[in-house]
Scaffold this motif. Structure first.
Motif, PDB file in Angstrom:
ATOM      1  N   PHE A   6       0.832  -1.199   0.000  1.00 53.34           N
ATOM      2  CA  PHE A   6       0.000   0.000   0.000  1.00 53.34           C
ATOM      3  C   PHE A   6       0.869   1.252   0.000  1.00 53.34           C
ATOM      4  CE2 PHE A   6      -2.851  -3.150   1.815  1.00 53.34           C
ATOM      5  CZ  PHE A   6      -4.061  -2.837   1.221  1.00 53.34           C
ATOM      6  N   PRO A   7       0.623   2.170  -0.928  1.00 49.02           N
ATOM      7  CA  PRO A   7       1.325   3.450  -0.879  1.00 49.02           C
ATOM      8  C   PRO A   7       0.609   4.396   0.085  1.00 49.02           C
ATOM      9  CG  PRO A   7      -0.100   3.401  -2.778  1.00 49.02           C
ATOM     10  CD  PRO A   7      -0.222   2.053  -2.105  1.00 49.02           C
ATOM     11  N   GLU A   8       1.152   5.561   0.259  1.00 52.87           N
ATOM     12  CA  GLU A   8       0.461   6.586   1.049  1.00 52.87           C
ATOM     13  C   GLU A   8      -0.794   6.992   0.294  1.00 52.87           C
ATOM     14  OE1 GLU A   8       2.269   9.283   3.337  1.00 52.87           O
ATOM     15  OE2 GLU A   8       3.929   7.961   3.806  1.00 52.87           O
ATOM     16  N   ILE A   9      -1.799   7.444   1.018  1.00 50.72           N
ATOM     17  CA  ILE A   9      -3.047   7.848   0.389  1.00 50.72           C
ATOM     18  C   ILE A   9      -3.372   9.280   0.801  1.00 50.72           C
ATOM     19  CG2 ILE A   9      -4.456   6.872   2.259  1.00 50.72           C
ATOM     20  CD1 ILE A   9      -6.514   6.114   0.035  1.00 50.72           C
ATOM     21  N   ASN A  10      -3.880  10.056  -0.153  1.00 47.67           N
ATOM     22  CA  ASN A  10      -4.267  11.426   0.192  1.00 47.67           C
ATOM     23  C   ASN A  10      -5.781  11.475   0.452  1.00 47.67           C
ATOM     24  OD1 ASN A  10      -5.698  11.944  -2.319  1.00 47.67           O
ATOM     25  ND2 ASN A  10      -3.711  12.251  -3.299  1.00 47.67           N
ATOM     26  N   ARG A  11      -6.241  12.583   0.945  1.00 47.27           N
ATOM     27  CA  ARG A  11      -7.658  12.722   1.331  1.00 47.27           C
ATOM     28  C   ARG A  11      -8.603  12.511   0.153  1.00 47.27           C
ATOM     29  NH1 ARG A  11     -11.806  14.082   4.077  1.00 47.27           N
ATOM     30  NH2 ARG A  11     -12.961  15.988   4.191  1.00 47.27           N
ATOM     31  N   ALA A  12      -8.280  13.064  -0.998  1.00 50.12           N
ATOM     32  CA  ALA A  12      -9.141  12.915  -2.175  1.00 50.12           C
ATOM     33  C   ALA A  12      -9.281  11.444  -2.577  1.00 50.12           C
ATOM     34  CB  ALA A  12      -8.602  13.738  -3.341  1.00 50.12           C
ATOM     35  N   LEU A  14      -8.805   8.881  -0.570  1.00 45.99           N
ATOM     36  CA  LEU A  14      -9.512   8.226   0.518  1.00 45.99           C
ATOM     37  C   LEU A  14     -11.023   8.339   0.325  1.00 45.99           C
ATOM     38  CD1 LEU A  14      -9.004   6.745   3.215  1.00 45.99           C
ATOM     39  CD2 LEU A  14      -9.154   8.972   4.327  1.00 45.99           C
ATOM     40  N   ILE A  15     -11.482   9.518   0.009  1.00 43.94           N
ATOM     41  CA  ILE A  15     -12.920   9.729  -0.195  1.00 43.94           C
ATOM     42  C   ILE A  15     -13.390   9.052  -1.477  1.00 43.94           C
ATOM     43  CG2 ILE A  15     -14.662  11.492  -0.687  1.00 43.94           C
ATOM     44  CD1 ILE A  15     -13.027  13.322   1.252  1.00 43.94           C
ATOM     45  N   ARG A  16     -12.624   9.193  -2.536  1.00 37.94           N
ATOM     46  CA  ARG A  16     -13.047   8.635  -3.825  1.00 37.94           C
ATOM     47  C   ARG A  16     -13.113   7.113  -3.812  1.00 37.94           C
ATOM     48  NH1 ARG A  16     -10.149   9.157  -9.734  1.00 37.94           N
ATOM     49  NH2 ARG A  16     -11.697   7.906 -10.799  1.00 37.94           N
ATOM     50  N   TYR A  17     -12.097   6.465  -3.284  1.00 44.22           N
ATOM     51  CA  TYR A  17     -12.014   5.017  -3.374  1.00 44.22           C
ATOM     52  C   TYR A  17     -12.531   4.269  -2.147  1.00 44.22           C
ATOM     53  CZ  TYR A  17      -9.270   5.868  -7.537  1.00 44.22           C
ATOM     54  OH  TYR A  17      -8.866   6.273  -8.778  1.00 44.22           O
ATOM     55  N   PHE A  18     -12.606   4.914  -1.020  1.00 43.62           N
ATOM     56  CA  PHE A  18     -12.971   4.206   0.205  1.00 43.62           C
ATOM     57  C   PHE A  18     -14.295   4.687   0.784  1.00 43.62           C
ATOM     58  CE2 PHE A  18      -8.596   3.354  -0.561  1.00 43.62           C
ATOM     59  CZ  PHE A  18      -8.499   1.997  -0.281  1.00 43.62           C
ATOM     60  N   THR A  19     -15.227   4.994  -0.101  1.00 46.24           N
ATOM     61  CA  THR A  19     -16.612   5.267   0.256  1.00 46.24           C
ATOM     62  C   THR A  19     -17.435   4.139  -0.346  1.00 46.24           C
ATOM     63  OG1 THR A  19     -16.256   7.655   0.247  1.00 46.24           O
ATOM     64  CG2 THR A  19     -18.537   6.891   0.047  1.00 46.24           C
ATOM     65  N   LEU A  20     -18.044   3.333   0.506  1.00 46.12           N
ATOM     66  CA  LEU A  20     -18.819   2.193   0.014  1.00 46.12           C
ATOM     67  C   LEU A  20     -20.163   2.650  -0.538  1.00 46.12           C
ATOM     68  CD1 LEU A  20     -18.168  -0.316   2.929  1.00 46.12           C
ATOM     69  CD2 LEU A  20     -17.090  -0.302   0.678  1.00 46.12           C
ATOM     70  N   THR A  21     -20.534   2.107  -1.675  1.00 43.54           N
ATOM     71  CA  THR A  21     -21.853   2.365  -2.249  1.00 43.54           C
ATOM     72  C   THR A  21     -22.863   1.449  -1.549  1.00 43.54           C
ATOM     73  OG1 THR A  21     -21.652   0.654  -3.937  1.00 43.54           O
ATOM     74  CG2 THR A  21     -20.814   2.862  -4.501  1.00 43.54           C
ATOM     75  N   GLY A  22     -24.147   1.625  -1.815  1.00 43.72           N
ATOM     76  CA  GLY A  22     -25.165   0.739  -1.266  1.00 43.72           C
ATOM     77  C   GLY A  22     -24.938  -0.706  -1.672  1.00 43.72           C
ATOM     78  N   VAL A  64      -7.281   4.419   5.868  1.00 40.42           N
ATOM     79  CA  VAL A  64      -8.236   3.559   5.151  1.00 40.42           C
ATOM     80  C   VAL A  64      -9.038   2.724   6.140  1.00 40.42           C
ATOM     81  CG1 VAL A  64      -8.356   1.498   3.682  1.00 40.42           C
ATOM     82  CG2 VAL A  64      -6.972   3.455   2.977  1.00 40.42           C
ATOM     83  N   VAL A  65      -8.332   2.059   7.034  1.00 43.40           N
ATOM     84  CA  VAL A  65      -8.993   1.205   8.021  1.00 43.40           C
ATOM     85  C   VAL A  65      -9.909   2.038   8.918  1.00 43.40           C
ATOM     86  CG1 VAL A  65      -8.614  -0.356   9.964  1.00 43.40           C
ATOM     87  CG2 VAL A  65      -7.140  -0.490   7.946  1.00 43.40           C
ATOM     88  N   GLY A  66      -9.423   3.187   9.347  1.00 41.59           N
ATOM     89  CA  GLY A  66     -10.223   4.066  10.192  1.00 41.59           C
ATOM     90  C   GLY A  66     -11.477   4.540   9.497  1.00 41.59           C
ATOM     91  N   ARG A  67     -11.350   4.955   8.239  1.00 37.96           N
ATOM     92  CA  ARG A  67     -12.521   5.441   7.495  1.00 37.96           C
ATOM     93  C   ARG A  67     -13.553   4.337   7.309  1.00 37.96           C
ATOM     94  NH1 ARG A  67     -14.485   9.412   4.299  1.00 37.96           N
ATOM     95  NH2 ARG A  67     -15.736   8.786   2.519  1.00 37.96           N
ATOM     96  N   LEU A  68     -13.118   3.175   6.867  1.00 37.39           N
ATOM     97  CA  LEU A  68     -14.075   2.089   6.646  1.00 37.39           C
ATOM     98  C   LEU A  68     -14.693   1.608   7.957  1.00 37.39           C
ATOM     99  CD1 LEU A  68     -12.228   0.097   3.848  1.00 37.39           C
ATOM    100  CD2 LEU A  68     -14.310   1.476   3.608  1.00 37.39           C
TER     101      LEU A  68
END
Length: 102
Positions: A6-12, A14-22, A64-68
Motif C-alpha cells: 500500500f502506498p500513502e493515500i491522500n484525502r481525495a 480516501l474519499i473517492r475510493y474508500f466510500t462504500l456504495t449501497g 483507510v482502516v479508520g474510514r471504513l
C-alpha cells in the motif's frame, strides 16, 4: 520497480475510493464478523484504487482502516448507508463487472 504494498493515500483518494456504495454495503454484509467485513471492504475498495490487492491486507493505511471502520459503525447503528459523499461513479473496468456479478 513494481508496487507490492500500500502506498500513502491522500484525502481525495480516501474519499473517492474508500466510500462504500449501497451495493458495496450489501456485498460486504454477507461476511459475518466485523473483521471479515472490514477485510472485504478494504479489498473491494483497494482494487479500483491500485488495480490489485496487496497480499498483506492488514498493512492497509491507518486512514483507510479508520474510514471504513467508522463508516461501518455508522451504518450499523443507523441502519442506513453511511455514505454522505457522492458514490464512486461506475466505469467499464473489470472491478465494475466483478461487483455487478456479486
Amino acid at each position: 520497480m513494481r508496487l507490492r504494498g500500500f502506498p500513502e493515500i491522500n484525502r481525495a483518494e480516501l474519499i473517492r475510493y474508500f466510500t462504500l456504495t449501497g451495493a458495496d454495503e450489501a456485498f460486504v454484509r454477507q461476511f459475518r464478523t466485523g473483521r471479515n467485513v472490514l477485510g472485504v471492504a478494504v479489498q473491494l475498495c483497494t482494487l479500483p484504487w491500485l488495480g490489485f490487492v496487496p497480499d498483506d491486507v492488514s498493512a492497509a493505511p491507518a486512514a483507510v482502516v479508520g474510514r471504513l471502520s467508522q463508516r461501518r459503525r455508522a451504518s450499523a447503528t443507523s441502519g442506513r448507508s453511511p455514505s454522505t459523499e457522492p458514490a464512486r461513479t461506475p466505469t467499464s473496468s473489470p472491478v465494475t463487472h466483478a461487483r455487478a456479478a456479486c
